[in-house]
Write an enzyme that holds these catalytic residues in place. Structure first.
Site, short mmCIF file in Angstrom:
data_model
loop_
_atom_site.label_atom_id
_atom_site.label_comp_id
_atom_site.label_asym_id
_atom_site.label_seq_id
_atom_site.Cartn_x
_atom_site.Cartn_y
_atom_site.Cartn_z
N PHE A 127 0.87 -1.07 -0.04
CA PHE A 127 -0.19 0.07 -0.03
C PHE A 127 1.08 1.18 -0.03
CE2 PHE A 127 -2.72 3.26 1.86
CZ PHE A 127 -3.78 3.23 1.20
N ASP A 196 2.42 -5.01 8.27
CA ASP A 196 1.07 -4.29 8.19
C ASP A 196 0.02 -5.19 8.40
OD1 ASP A 196 -1.05 -2.78 7.36
OD2 ASP A 196 0.44 -1.49 6.12
N TYR A 221 -10.48 0.50 11.07
CA TYR A 221 -11.73 0.89 10.38
C TYR A 221 -12.29 -0.17 9.31
CZ TYR A 221 -8.04 3.33 7.70
OH TYR A 221 -6.83 3.51 6.96
N LYS A 222 -11.30 -0.91 9.22
CA LYS A 222 -11.67 -2.19 8.20
C LYS A 222 -12.46 -3.38 9.07
CE LYS A 222 -7.63 -1.04 5.47
NZ LYS A 222 -8.15 -0.21 4.28
N ARG A 369 -12.91 -4.90 -6.63
CA ARG A 369 -12.63 -5.22 -5.29
C ARG A 369 -13.70 -5.56 -4.31
NH1 ARG A 369 -8.42 -2.35 -1.45
NH2 ARG A 369 -10.21 -1.41 -0.72
C1 LIG Z 1 -2.34 -1.76 4.11
C2 LIG Z 1 -2.62 -0.25 4.32
N1 LIG Z 1 -1.56 0.21 5.27
C3 LIG Z 1 -1.74 1.75 5.28
C4 LIG Z 1 -2.98 2.17 5.39
C5 LIG Z 1 -3.09 3.89 5.64
O1 LIG Z 1 -3.53 3.79 6.62
P1 LIG Z 1 -3.88 5.23 7.30
O2 LIG Z 1 -4.74 5.95 6.40
O3 LIG Z 1 -4.68 4.99 8.57
O4 LIG Z 1 -2.63 5.73 7.62
C6 LIG Z 1 -3.98 1.44 4.62
C7 LIG Z 1 -5.31 2.22 4.19
O5 LIG Z 1 -6.15 1.55 3.48
C8 LIG Z 1 -3.76 0.29 4.01
O6 LIG Z 1 -4.71 -0.33 3.24
#
Ligand SMILES: Cc1ncc(COP(=O)(O)O)c(C=O)c1O
Length: 399
Positions: A127, A196, A221-222, A369
């Site tokens: 990500f 992560d 939040y997921k 998705r």
């Molecule tokens: C795998 C992953 N890492 C990091 C993030 C970013 O998270 P944040 O917006 O809380 O910093 C996301 C957001 O969807 C994500 O899916």
């Protein structure tokens, strides 16, 4: 009635988690397959938030930092998340965004790794935020980024590796990466493993303690349904806590935060991962949302998640016109998270129409998705989603 629809009804009738859907504010017309982006609202959260705002904030005001347990919420809620990630209490603190926690974890891991290790391995398909932040952290700490396919990280780890930052489940493909094997290979090379967990916590067993993970971050939040922008979490394995040297040593992680010392003295334990004043409203919405996990095991969630994604892939193969979508999610259970990605040249036209017809997934470039949240998605929902997708594709000219 198709055979697959009948099978879906049978699976719903035998589903031990079916009753949990009632805990969420969902309407019967919508199939919500976007819980891997924003989890649904647990139905009891609005009443709890009315109490937090009206009584704890409105009436008790400043007293609530003590009397309503606001001050200790980050570590208390961390302990609620801990069993879902396979961690003993005292190792997870809630606060800040995942991005900020990635920064803390990567810099702290370089400090734990010590001198002479100048490489940070990152998952090349990460990500984006993780990659951006690791790159900045590397510039600040004098490390070099090496971006690799996660499958190649175990073989690449060597005496120059300080740490690897890896996504447990790929946000696009839904591929589940090998956390135990990768962590063990990093340790064999003397390096640290930073994971992560955004797309795995609440969807499948993580086993942080069992597999000896060093540091981890994740969002709430997921699959944890904490609400839009709910705070993320940071895991620091107990064995590293005394040497965990945060690059953001804010006053709330001080050993005596109200002593107002000019010198920094870190608190012990998970508290050391805190930075500034916690965002109490979001945090307490998350705390209430975690009640839906009472009496639920992650193993039961995982079993249903795999059955849902199996059924969806089978229905897509059976219903969708030939050549219009290509699943990019692995077939093998050991390599699959809780979402299905379908590469689709017409994704940008198809997803809005799917949503209009009550099937809510999300869109990434060239990709449809669909996230499967076992606490509220059923098997008939899943069959319906594939059937509606097939209808929409049949009516949308191929580009
Ligand atoms: C795998 C992953 N890492 C990091 C993030 C970013 O998270 P944040 O917006 O809380 O910093 C996301 C957001 O969807 C994500 O899916």
């Amino acid at each position: 009635m198709s055979d697959l629809y009948e099978r879906a009804l049978e699976l719903d009738a035998a589903d031990p988690l079916a009753g949990h859907r009632a805990a969420f504010a969902l309407d019967e017309e919508t199939v919500y397959l976007d819980g891997n982006s924003l989890g649904a609202l647990p139905a009891h959260v609005p009443a709890r938030m009315a109490d937090v705002i009206g009584r704890e904030w409105g009436q008790l005001r400043i007293r609530s930092w003590d009397e309503s347990g606001w001050w200790t919420a980050p570590e208390r809620i961390g302990d609620r998340i801990a069993p879902l990630a396979g961690a003993a209490a005292g190792q997870i603190v809630v606060g800040d965004s995942t991005s900020v926690n990635v920064f803390k974890a990567v810099v702290a891991a370089t400090r734990l790794a010590g001198e002479g290790r100048d490489e940070i391995l990152v998952d090349a398909s990460t990500f984006p935020t993780d990659g951006y932040i690791a790159e900045s952290a590397a510039r600040m700490t004098g490390h070099r980024i090496v971006a690799l396919d996660p499958a190649d990280i175990p073989a690449a780890a060597n005496e120059r590796t300080a740490l690897a930052l890896v996504n447990h489940v790929d946000y696009r493909t839904g591929r589940l990466h090998d956390l135990p094997g990768t962590t063990a290979a990093l340790h064999a090379a003397g390096a640290l493993a930073v994971w992560d967990l955004c797309h795995s916590v609440g969807a499948l067993p993580v086993g942080l303690d069992e597999h000896g993970v060093d540091l981890a971050v994740g969002c709430t939040y997921k699959y944890l349904n904490g609400g839009p922008g709910s705070p993320a979490f940071l895991y620091v394995a107990e064995r590293h806590q005394d040497r965990f040297d945060s690059p953001l040593p804010g006053w709330t992680s001080h050993a005596d935060p109200f002593g107002m010392d000019s010198g920094y003295r870190p608190a012990g334990g998970a508290v050391r991962g805190r930075v500034g004043t916690p965002d109490i409203l979001s945090m307490l919405a998350l705390e209430a949302a975690l009640d839906v996990w009472d009496g639920v095991t992650v193993d039961a969630v995982r079993a249903k998640s795999l059955a849902l994604t199996d059924l969806f892939l089978e229905c897509v193969r059976a219903y969708v016109p030939e050549g219009r979508v290509t699943p990019i999610t692995p077939e093998r259970h050991a390599e699959r998270g809780s979402q299905v990605g379908l590469a689709c040249a017409d994704a940008a036209a198809v997803m809005p129409e799917l949503i209009r017809r009550g099937v809510v997934g999300d869109l990434r470039p060239g990709l449809l998705r669909f996230g499967f949240t076992p606490l509220y998605v059923g098997f008939a929902d899943t069959e319906r989603a594939a059937r509606v997708l097939a209808d929409v594709l049949a009516e949308t000219p191929a580009s």
